[in-house]
Scaffold this motif. Structure first.
Motif, PDB file in Angstrom:
ATOM      1  N   THR A  72       0.844  -1.193   0.000  1.00  0.00           N
ATOM      2  CA  THR A  72       0.000   0.000   0.000  1.00  0.00           C
ATOM      3  C   THR A  72       0.882   1.246   0.000  1.00  0.00           C
ATOM      4  N   ARG A  73       0.491   2.219  -0.783  1.00  0.00           N
ATOM      5  CA  ARG A  73       1.188   3.500  -0.836  1.00  0.00           C
ATOM      6  C   ARG A  73       0.158   4.622  -0.734  1.00  0.00           C
ATOM      7  N   VAL A  74       0.650   5.801  -0.347  1.00  0.00           N
ATOM      8  CA  VAL A  74      -0.167   7.009  -0.337  1.00  0.00           C
ATOM      9  C   VAL A  74       0.466   8.002  -1.293  1.00  0.00           C
ATOM     10  N   GLU A  75      -0.320   8.982  -1.719  1.00  0.00           N
ATOM     11  CA  GLU A  75       0.220   9.976  -2.647  1.00  0.00           C
ATOM     12  C   GLU A  75       1.053  11.034  -1.939  1.00  0.00           C
ATOM     13  N   GLN A  76       0.632  11.434  -0.727  1.00  0.00           N
ATOM     14  CA  GLN A  76       1.410  12.431   0.009  1.00  0.00           C
ATOM     15  C   GLN A  76       1.239  12.286   1.507  1.00  0.00           C
ATOM     16  N   ASP A  77       0.182  12.792   2.087  1.00  0.00           N
ATOM     17  CA  ASP A  77       0.011  12.772   3.537  1.00  0.00           C
ATOM     18  C   ASP A  77      -0.359  11.377   4.035  1.00  0.00           C
ATOM     19  N   PRO A  78      -0.096  11.092   5.307  1.00  0.00           N
ATOM     20  CA  PRO A  78      -0.560   9.819   5.875  1.00  0.00           C
ATOM     21  C   PRO A  78      -2.069   9.661   5.700  1.00  0.00           C
ATOM     22  N   VAL A  79      -2.497   8.433   5.472  1.00  0.00           N
ATOM     23  CA  VAL A  79      -3.915   8.130   5.258  1.00  0.00           C
ATOM     24  C   VAL A  79      -4.348   7.068   6.267  1.00  0.00           C
ATOM     25  N   THR A  80      -5.414   7.368   6.999  1.00  0.00           N
ATOM     26  CA  THR A  80      -5.996   6.413   7.938  1.00  0.00           C
ATOM     27  C   THR A  80      -7.020   5.568   7.192  1.00  0.00           C
ATOM     28  N   CYS A  81      -6.950   4.256   7.407  1.00  0.00           N
ATOM     29  CA  CYS A  81      -7.865   3.318   6.762  1.00  0.00           C
ATOM     30  C   CYS A  81      -8.508   2.423   7.818  1.00  0.00           C
ATOM     31  N   ALA A  82      -9.726   1.991   7.532  1.00  0.00           N
ATOM     32  CA  ALA A  82     -10.351   0.924   8.306  1.00  0.00           C
ATOM     33  C   ALA A  82      -9.948  -0.382   7.636  1.00  0.00           C
ATOM     34  N   MET A  83      -9.558  -1.368   8.440  1.00  0.00           N
ATOM     35  CA  MET A  83      -9.158  -2.665   7.890  1.00  0.00           C
ATOM     36  C   MET A  83      -9.908  -3.773   8.609  1.00  0.00           C
ATOM     37  N   LEU A  84     -10.372  -4.716   7.825  1.00  0.00           N
ATOM     38  CA  LEU A  84     -10.950  -5.935   8.367  1.00  0.00           C
ATOM     39  C   LEU A  84      -9.968  -7.058   8.086  1.00  0.00           C
ATOM     40  N   SER A  85      -9.597  -7.764   9.145  1.00  0.00           N
ATOM     41  CA  SER A  85      -8.628  -8.833   9.022  1.00  0.00           C
ATOM     42  C   SER A  85      -8.883  -9.854  10.126  1.00  0.00           C
ATOM     43  N   ARG A  86      -8.335 -11.008   9.973  1.00  0.00           N
ATOM     44  CA  ARG A  86      -8.430 -12.052  10.989  1.00  0.00           C
ATOM     45  C   ARG A  86      -7.616 -11.627  12.219  1.00  0.00           C
ATOM     46  N   ARG A  87      -8.167 -11.788  13.394  1.00  0.00           N
ATOM     47  CA  ARG A  87      -7.482 -11.391  14.634  1.00  0.00           C
ATOM     48  C   ARG A  87      -6.110 -12.055  14.751  1.00  0.00           C
ATOM     49  N   SER A  88      -6.033 -13.344  14.457  1.00  0.00           N
ATOM     50  CA  SER A  88      -4.759 -14.045  14.615  1.00  0.00           C
ATOM     51  C   SER A  88      -3.703 -13.524  13.636  1.00  0.00           C
ATOM     52  N   THR A  89      -4.116 -13.078  12.451  1.00  0.00           N
ATOM     53  CA  THR A  89      -3.168 -12.516  11.486  1.00  0.00           C
ATOM     54  C   THR A  89      -2.640 -11.188  11.993  1.00  0.00           C
ATOM     55  N   THR A  90      -3.527 -10.363  12.545  1.00  0.00           N
ATOM     56  CA  THR A  90      -3.108  -9.080  13.108  1.00  0.00           C
ATOM     57  C   THR A  90      -2.123  -9.295  14.253  1.00  0.00           C
ATOM     58  N   LEU A  91      -2.410 -10.241  15.132  1.00  0.00           N
ATOM     59  CA  LEU A  91      -1.510 -10.534  16.254  1.00  0.00           C
ATOM     60  C   LEU A  91      -0.173 -11.083  15.763  1.00  0.00           C
ATOM     61  N   ASP A  92      -0.207 -11.926  14.738  1.00  0.00           N
ATOM     62  CA  ASP A  92       1.000 -12.482  14.138  1.00  0.00           C
ATOM     63  C   ASP A  92       1.905 -11.358  13.625  1.00  0.00           C
ATOM     64  N   LEU A  93       1.331 -10.404  12.894  1.00  0.00           N
ATOM     65  CA  LEU A  93       2.101  -9.280  12.366  1.00  0.00           C
ATOM     66  C   LEU A  93       2.624  -8.392  13.492  1.00  0.00           C
ATOM     67  N   ALA A  94       1.804  -8.115  14.489  1.00  0.00           N
ATOM     68  CA  ALA A  94       2.222  -7.264  15.611  1.00  0.00           C
ATOM     69  C   ALA A  94       3.376  -7.904  16.383  1.00  0.00           C
ATOM     70  N   GLU A  95       3.295  -9.203  16.637  1.00  0.00           N
ATOM     71  CA  GLU A  95       4.375  -9.911  17.340  1.00  0.00           C
ATOM     72  C   GLU A  95       5.674  -9.859  16.528  1.00  0.00           C
ATOM     73  N   HIS A  96       5.541 -10.022  15.221  1.00  0.00           N
ATOM     74  CA  HIS A  96       6.718  -9.978  14.351  1.00  0.00           C
ATOM     75  C   HIS A  96       7.359  -8.590  14.384  1.00  0.00           C
ATOM     76  N   LEU A  97       6.542  -7.552  14.245  1.00  0.00           N
ATOM     77  CA  LEU A  97       7.066  -6.190  14.206  1.00  0.00           C
ATOM     78  C   LEU A  97       7.618  -5.742  15.551  1.00  0.00           C
ATOM     79  N   ASN A  98       6.979  -6.126  16.626  1.00  0.00           N
ATOM     80  CA  ASN A  98       7.375  -5.654  17.955  1.00  0.00           C
ATOM     81  C   ASN A  98       8.414  -6.523  18.646  1.00  0.00           C
ATOM     82  N   LYS A  99       8.418  -7.828  18.370  1.00  0.00           N
ATOM     83  CA  LYS A  99       9.309  -8.737  19.087  1.00  0.00           C
ATOM     84  C   LYS A  99      10.231  -9.544  18.182  1.00  0.00           C
TER      85      LYS A  99
END
Length: 116
Positions: A72-99
């Motif tokens: 995902t890219r933006v044209e200039q300013d930061p863009v806030t989006c609503a995302m629907l995703s599986r909870r376990s996928t979100t946790l998987d990504l957060a654990e990877h990024l944070n730990k």
């Protein structure tokens, strides 16, 4: 459902990701996004010949199927989006990024693509 803020306006795409267990839907709220999507090759890596980029305006949305390679890219300013995703996928990504844990439901693949 979660809020995601996309900040990268870099036209050089160096990494794609995919998710093996979930579809993801993204709806930009505060500005347009550029969504890059593509299929997998026979070996599971991105099929760069299948990649397409779409401009998605606020209030519109895109739903990516399981295994869709994307960035995902933006044209200039930061863009806030609503995302629907599986909870376990979100946790998987957060654990990877944070730990630094290994990803179990997602994958990254290095690429070198230039958006024009």
């Amino acid at each position: 459902m979660l809020w995601v803020v996309y900040r990268s306006s870099d036209t050089h795409v160096t990494r794609l990701e995919n998710h093996s267990l979930t579809q993801q839907a993204i709806v930009p709220l505060t500005g347009p996004i550029i969504q890059i999507v593509g299929l997998s090759s026979a070996d599971g890596s991105p099929d760069t010949g299948s990649l397409k980029a779409f401009k998605v305006l606020p209030g519109q949305g895109i739903c990516m199927r399981v295994g869709c390679w994307h960035a995902t890219r933006v044209e200039q300013d930061p863009v806030t989006c609503a995302m629907l995703s599986r909870r376990s996928t979100t946790l998987d990504l957060a654990e990877h990024l944070n730990k630094g844990t290994d990803l179990s439901e997602s994958a990254y693949h290095s690429v070198s693509l230039l958006l024009t």
